[in-house]
Motif scaffolding. Structure first.
Motif, PDB file in Angstrom:
ATOM      1  N   ARG A 116      25.043   3.405  31.355  1.00 55.29           N
ATOM      2  CA  ARG A 116      25.527   3.759  29.971  1.00 55.29           C
ATOM      3  C   ARG A 116      26.600   5.017  30.076  1.00 55.29           C
ATOM      4  O   ARG A 116      27.601   5.534  29.506  1.00 55.29           O
ATOM      5  CB  ARG A 116      24.775   3.823  28.906  1.00 55.29           C
ATOM      6  N   GLY A 117      26.037   6.154  30.610  1.00 50.29           N
ATOM      7  CA  GLY A 117      26.513   7.372  30.790  1.00 50.29           C
ATOM      8  C   GLY A 117      27.731   7.095  31.607  1.00 50.29           C
ATOM      9  O   GLY A 117      28.796   7.749  31.118  1.00 50.29           O
ATOM     10  N   VAL A 118      27.894   6.289  32.818  1.00 46.27           N
ATOM     11  CA  VAL A 118      28.889   6.335  33.468  1.00 46.27           C
ATOM     12  C   VAL A 118      30.319   5.647  32.589  1.00 46.27           C
ATOM     13  O   VAL A 118      31.243   6.094  32.560  1.00 46.27           O
ATOM     14  CB  VAL A 118      28.773   5.705  34.821  1.00 46.27           C
ATOM     15  N   ILE A 119      29.779   4.627  31.967  1.00 47.04           N
ATOM     16  CA  ILE A 119      30.552   3.888  31.089  1.00 47.04           C
ATOM     17  C   ILE A 119      31.391   4.889  30.015  1.00 47.04           C
ATOM     18  O   ILE A 119      32.448   4.929  29.705  1.00 47.04           O
ATOM     19  CB  ILE A 119      30.078   2.609  30.321  1.00 47.04           C
ATOM     20  N   ARG A 120      30.408   5.810  29.524  1.00 48.37           N
ATOM     21  CA  ARG A 120      30.805   6.631  28.291  1.00 48.37           C
ATOM     22  C   ARG A 120      31.730   7.711  29.043  1.00 48.37           C
ATOM     23  O   ARG A 120      32.682   8.019  28.403  1.00 48.37           O
ATOM     24  CB  ARG A 120      29.802   7.614  28.073  1.00 48.37           C
ATOM     25  N   GLU A 121      31.405   8.256  30.169  1.00 48.20           N
ATOM     26  CA  GLU A 121      32.505   9.096  30.991  1.00 48.20           C
ATOM     27  C   GLU A 121      33.755   8.642  31.315  1.00 48.20           C
ATOM     28  O   GLU A 121      34.814   9.131  31.245  1.00 48.20           O
ATOM     29  CB  GLU A 121      31.765   9.583  32.107  1.00 48.20           C
TER      30      GLU A 121
END
Length: 192
Positions: A116-121
């Motif tokens: 989820r963090g990678v997608i947000r970034e």
């Protein structure tokens, strides 16, 4: 009590393999369903989740039978754990009532959070790159500057209503009110 849940994606597929495995594992009650995993509305899964009580264990043949995505899987298993219900997947040999089984689920949760963090970034970086090239996200404005000039001119005539102007411009009256707050106050003043 061990409560089983078996699912196949299409009507042509057979549940026999899953049912045999769940019975061999000792499931006393088994809920079956023929529905795509992508479907959020799976009545038999909801029935199985509702049927299980504190101390019970929900058993599936394989992790993908319970949920389509890792996020959905983790949410479901965390909900079960919060209610004091265990979870077991026969094929992957995961049992959340054991220390090792809980560890595996914590690893899944960490990986899902990382994803989820990678997608947000990536999303943020993509939006910044688009802005740098002069592109702005979102819907195009419903009214242009020329439309607003026309609307203001028409609204100066007390015989023409906001609804008439909105119809003429091809928008809802609420859109006109949003763009021209004075239009709303003019209508309110004329009503009093």
């Amino acid at each position: 009590m061990l409560v089983g849940y078996a699912r196949v994606s299409t009507q042509e597929q057979d549940l026999a393999l899953q049912l045999d495995a769940l019975k061999a594992a000792g499931c006393e009650k088994i809920f079956t369903e023929k529905a795509s995993g992508a479907q959020r509305d799976r009545p038999q899964l909801l029935a199985a989740l509702d049927y299980t009580r504190t101390g019970d264990t929900l058993v599936v043949w394989k992790l993908d039978r319970l949920a389509r995505s890792l996020k959905q899987l983790i949410e479901t298993v965390e909900d079960l754990g919060g209610r004091g219900i265990g979870f077991r997947s026969l094929t992957e040999a995961i049992d959340t009532q054991t220390t090792g089984g809980r560890l595996v689920f914590h690893l899944f949760a960490a990986l899902a959070e990382f994803e989820r963090g990678v997608i947000r970034e990536r999303t943020r970086a993509g939006l910044e790159a688009a802005r740098a090239r002069g592109r702005v996200g979102g819907r195009p404005p419903a009214l242009t500057a020329k439309d607003l000039t026309v609307a203001k001119a028409l609204l100066r005539d007390p015989e023409i209503s906001v609804e008439d102007v909105a119809r003429r411009l091809g928008v809802a009256p609420s859109t006109l009110y949003r763009y021209l707050p004075k239009a709303r106050s003019a209508v309110l003043a004329s009503e009093s």
